[in-house]
Every structure is written in structure tokens, then in C-alpha cells.
Design an enzyme around this catalytic site. Structure first.
Site, PDB file in Angstrom:
ATOM      1  N   ASP A   9       9.080  15.386  10.997  1.00 32.78           N
ATOM      2  CA  ASP A   9       8.020  14.513  11.515  1.00 32.78           C
ATOM      3  C   ASP A   9       8.018  13.220  10.710  1.00 32.78           C
ATOM      4  O   ASP A   9       8.700  13.111   9.684  1.00 32.78           O
ATOM      5  CB  ASP A   9       6.656  15.207  11.422  1.00 32.78           C
ATOM      6  CG  ASP A   9       5.533  14.445  12.120  1.00 32.78           C
ATOM      7  OD1 ASP A   9       5.838  13.588  12.975  1.00 32.78           O
ATOM      8  OD2 ASP A   9       4.362  14.701  11.814  1.00 32.78           O
ATOM      9  N   SER A  10       7.235  12.262  11.175  1.00 36.50           N
ATOM     10  CA  SER A  10       7.092  11.012  10.434  1.00 36.50           C
ATOM     11  C   SER A  10       6.153  11.176   9.241  1.00 36.50           C
ATOM     12  O   SER A  10       6.235  10.418   8.275  1.00 36.50           O
ATOM     13  CB  SER A  10       6.559   9.911  11.355  1.00 36.50           C
ATOM     14  OG  SER A  10       5.311  10.298  11.910  1.00 36.50           O
ATOM     15  N   TYR A  41       5.718   6.048  13.499  1.00 36.23           N
ATOM     16  CA  TYR A  41       6.872   5.866  14.372  1.00 36.23           C
ATOM     17  C   TYR A  41       6.544   5.065  15.631  1.00 36.23           C
ATOM     18  O   TYR A  41       7.401   4.399  16.193  1.00 36.23           O
ATOM     19  CB  TYR A  41       7.428   7.230  14.781  1.00 36.23           C
ATOM     20  CG  TYR A  41       8.430   7.812  13.813  1.00 36.23           C
ATOM     21  CD1 TYR A  41       8.802   7.146  12.651  1.00 36.23           C
ATOM     22  CD2 TYR A  41       9.013   9.041  14.079  1.00 36.23           C
ATOM     23  CE1 TYR A  41       9.724   7.687  11.776  1.00 36.23           C
ATOM     24  CE2 TYR A  41       9.944   9.593  13.206  1.00 36.23           C
ATOM     25  CZ  TYR A  41      10.298   8.918  12.063  1.00 36.23           C
ATOM     26  OH  TYR A  41      11.224   9.454  11.205  1.00 36.23           O
ATOM     27  N   CYS A  73       7.074  15.790  16.332  1.00 33.39           N
ATOM     28  CA  CYS A  73       6.506  14.452  16.481  1.00 33.39           C
ATOM     29  C   CYS A  73       6.634  14.059  17.943  1.00 33.39           C
ATOM     30  O   CYS A  73       7.746  14.081  18.492  1.00 33.39           O
ATOM     31  CB  CYS A  73       7.255  13.467  15.586  1.00 33.39           C
ATOM     32  SG  CYS A  73       6.815  11.739  15.842  1.00 33.39           S
ATOM     33  N   THR A  75       6.221  11.121  19.432  1.00 31.62           N
ATOM     34  CA  THR A  75       6.968   9.880  19.631  1.00 31.62           C
ATOM     35  C   THR A  75       8.461  10.123  19.500  1.00 31.62           C
ATOM     36  O   THR A  75       9.248   9.713  20.360  1.00 31.62           O
ATOM     37  CB  THR A  75       6.525   8.817  18.613  1.00 31.62           C
ATOM     38  OG1 THR A  75       5.135   8.546  18.788  1.00 31.62           O
ATOM     39  CG2 THR A  75       7.310   7.526  18.800  1.00 31.62           C
ATOM     40  N   CYS A 183      -0.518  14.227  19.629  1.00 31.17           N
ATOM     41  CA  CYS A 183       0.148  13.813  18.391  1.00 31.17           C
ATOM     42  C   CYS A 183      -0.027  14.952  17.401  1.00 31.17           C
ATOM     43  O   CYS A 183      -1.140  15.477  17.249  1.00 31.17           O
ATOM     44  CB  CYS A 183      -0.463  12.523  17.850  1.00 31.17           C
ATOM     45  SG  CYS A 183       0.155  12.042  16.213  1.00 31.17           S
ATOM     46  N   HIS A 185      -0.232  14.976  14.350  1.00 32.63           N
ATOM     47  CA  HIS A 185      -1.176  14.679  13.265  1.00 32.63           C
ATOM     48  C   HIS A 185      -2.597  15.138  13.601  1.00 32.63           C
ATOM     49  O   HIS A 185      -3.374  15.471  12.697  1.00 32.63           O
ATOM     50  CB  HIS A 185      -1.214  13.169  12.979  1.00 32.63           C
ATOM     51  CG  HIS A 185      -0.162  12.692  12.047  1.00 32.63           C
ATOM     52  ND1 HIS A 185       1.139  12.485  12.453  1.00 32.63           N
ATOM     53  CD2 HIS A 185      -0.195  12.376  10.727  1.00 32.63           C
ATOM     54  CE1 HIS A 185       1.852  12.054  11.423  1.00 32.63           C
ATOM     55  NE2 HIS A 185       1.065  11.985  10.365  1.00 32.63           N
TER      56      HIS A 185
END
Length: 274
Positions: A9-10, A41, A73, A75, A183, A185
């Protein structure tokens, strides 16, 4: 260390996905790679994102001999997945927003997708809505700031609830009964989101579905046999091996503590030229 499952993931959002996978495969070894030097991202040009992710992930797969990659992720899943699959011989799993189960669950047929602006605007997202939620009114909410708020919560333990309420005001006004967390997150701040939105809104994410897909692919690749052997050994010997890799120059003490609490025994910075 056996061949690990690599979760990418970012930032820290993929930890929510990792937690779901560990419920199904608790004795497997894991590598968690977060490219926090380039977070978020959603603000990168697609070709820059693709080149950086492919180089970073492929290098770590070669180093760790990972048996599967989970792109945790949204994105990166919509942009980078084809390039990763073209460059790797192992299975690569992406994240799909939980539009279908949200549409099936909704009683009012008013659902929403809360994601980054990049995920909200992509054609793939709109295809999912057309295919699985054509009988629903679907509201789309793009917000990158929530990503950084989740990162901040993990780093400091603090959350600006007044700012969160301001950001979620359009969601509250939409009068939804199901909201898709598009997302990875966002499950990290699910309690805070629920507090603002109220008990009348059901929050849905893709973590459990991803875990199920990982088990299916490992079974199809005959890698689940290795996992059963590892499981038997780990039950006798103890904890699985957990390694975390990040790309930023340094990480906060709070994030380090979180990673240790999650079971990571190694936390290492790796460099990227992209």
C-alpha cells in the site's frame, strides 16, 4: 522464513487488509510494504505511479521470494495491477470497492462511495456501479484529506473530530443507509467515521473479500499445501514472521509502535529511485 504473503500500500491503510488475511491464514509469514515516500498515490500521474510501484514491488518479491502480492490500495489497484501482473509470475490480488454487497444490503437503495478523488473519477468505478448498483441511487465522495487523517491518527493517536465532521457533512446530508469505504485507509478510522455518521449508516469495506480471494488463489496454485505445513510447524513453534518495509526517510515513533503492536519483528527502510 517460508515464502511470505506480500501486502502493498502507499501507507498504513493496507494494515486493515492484512488483518483480515491473517484471520484466514494466521500462521503464514507476511511482508508489508508501504510506499509512504510517495503518499498519497491519488495525486501522482499514472505513468509515474506505475513505474514506481512496479520497480518497488518486483524488487521486494525477488528479495523475499513472496508467493502472492496483495495490492491493498484502491488507487494502485485500478492503475498498476495490469503492469504488476505482466511483470510477475506469481498471483497479484487487487482491491475492488464493495459496491455489489452494498447494493444488495441497502434497504433504501441509497448508497455511497467514500474514496480518494482518483478512485471516484475512474471509469472502472463507474462500471462497477452500472453493473452492480443500477437499481440504487449512488453518491460519490472523493476526499484525499481523510487518508492523511488516518495516517496522522496512527502516528500521533489524535483525530480532529471537528474537521472530520466538516468533511463528512455531504455524506450525512445524502441520507444513505450504506457507505462503501473505497480506500483501505478508511477502516483505520472506522470508529470515528461511524461516530459522525451515526448508527443508521452501515460501513462496508473489502478486507474480508480480499482475504477470501487470497485463500482461493493459494489453493489454485497448490500453495495452500505449503501453508498447511507451515501452520503445523508454527502451532508447535510459535509466532509467524512479520516484516515491514517503508520508503520514506524516517517514520514516526507512533507508527513504529503500531507496527510492533501488529507483530512486526523487522521494520526496515528500502530505497526507490522512482
Amino acid at each position: 522464513m517460508s515464502r511470505p504473503i506480500l501486502v502493498f500500500d502507499s501507507g498504513i491503510g493496507g494494515l486493515s487488509v492484512l488483518a483480515e488475511i491473517r484471520k484466514s491464514l494466521p500462521h503464514s509469514d507476511y511482508c508489508y510494504l508501504f510506499d509512504n515516500a510517495r503518499l498519497p498515490y491519488g495525486e501522482l500521474e499514472e505513468q509515474v505511479l506505475i513505474a514506481g510501484c512496479v520497480a518497488l514491488v518486483c524488487d521486494l518479491v525477488a528479495r523475499t521470494n513472496a508467493m502472492i502480492v496483495v495490492v491493498a490500495c484502491n488507487t494502485a489497484s485500478t492503475v498498476v495491477l495490469p503492469a504488476l501482473r505482466a511483470n510477475l509470475s506469481i498471483p497479484v490480488v487487487g482491491v475492488v470497492p464493495a459496491i455489489k454487497p452494498a447494493a444488495q444490503m441497502s434497504k433504501s437503495k441509497r448508497i455511497g462511495l467514500l474514496a480518494t478523488p482518483g478512485t471516484v473519477k475512474r471509469h472502472y468505478t463507474h462500471e462497477l456501479i452500472s453493473q452492480f448498483a443500477d437499481d440504487c441511487h449512488v453518491e460519490l465522495f472523493g476526499c484525499s484529506e481523510l487518508v492523511m487523517m488516518a495516517e496522522q491518527k496512527i502516528a500521533t493517536g489524535e483525530m480532529d473530530m471537528h474537521r472530520l465532521a466538516d468533511l463528512l457533512a455531504p455524506v450525512v446530508a445524502a441520507q444513505l443507509d450504506v457507505l462503501v469505504l473505497g480506500c483501505t485507509h478508511f477502516p483505520m478510522i472506522q470508529a470515528e467515521l461511524q461516530q459522525v455518521l451515526g448508527a443508521g449508516v452501515t460501513l462496508m469495506d473489502s478486507g474480508a473479500a480480499i482475504a477470501k480471494r487470497v485463500v482461493t488463489l493459494l489453493t489454485q496454485q497448490n500453495l495452500i499445501v505449503e501453508q498447511r505445513r507451515v501452520t503445523n510447524e508454527r502451532e508447535a513453534l510459535g509466532q509467524s514472521v512479520m516484516q515491514a518495509f517503508y520508503t520514506k526517510a524516517e517514520i514516526s515513533e507512533g507508527l513504529t509502535t503500531t507496527l510492533i503492536d501488529c507483530g512486526f519483528s523487522t521494520i526496515e527502510r528500502i530505497t526507490t529511485t522512482n
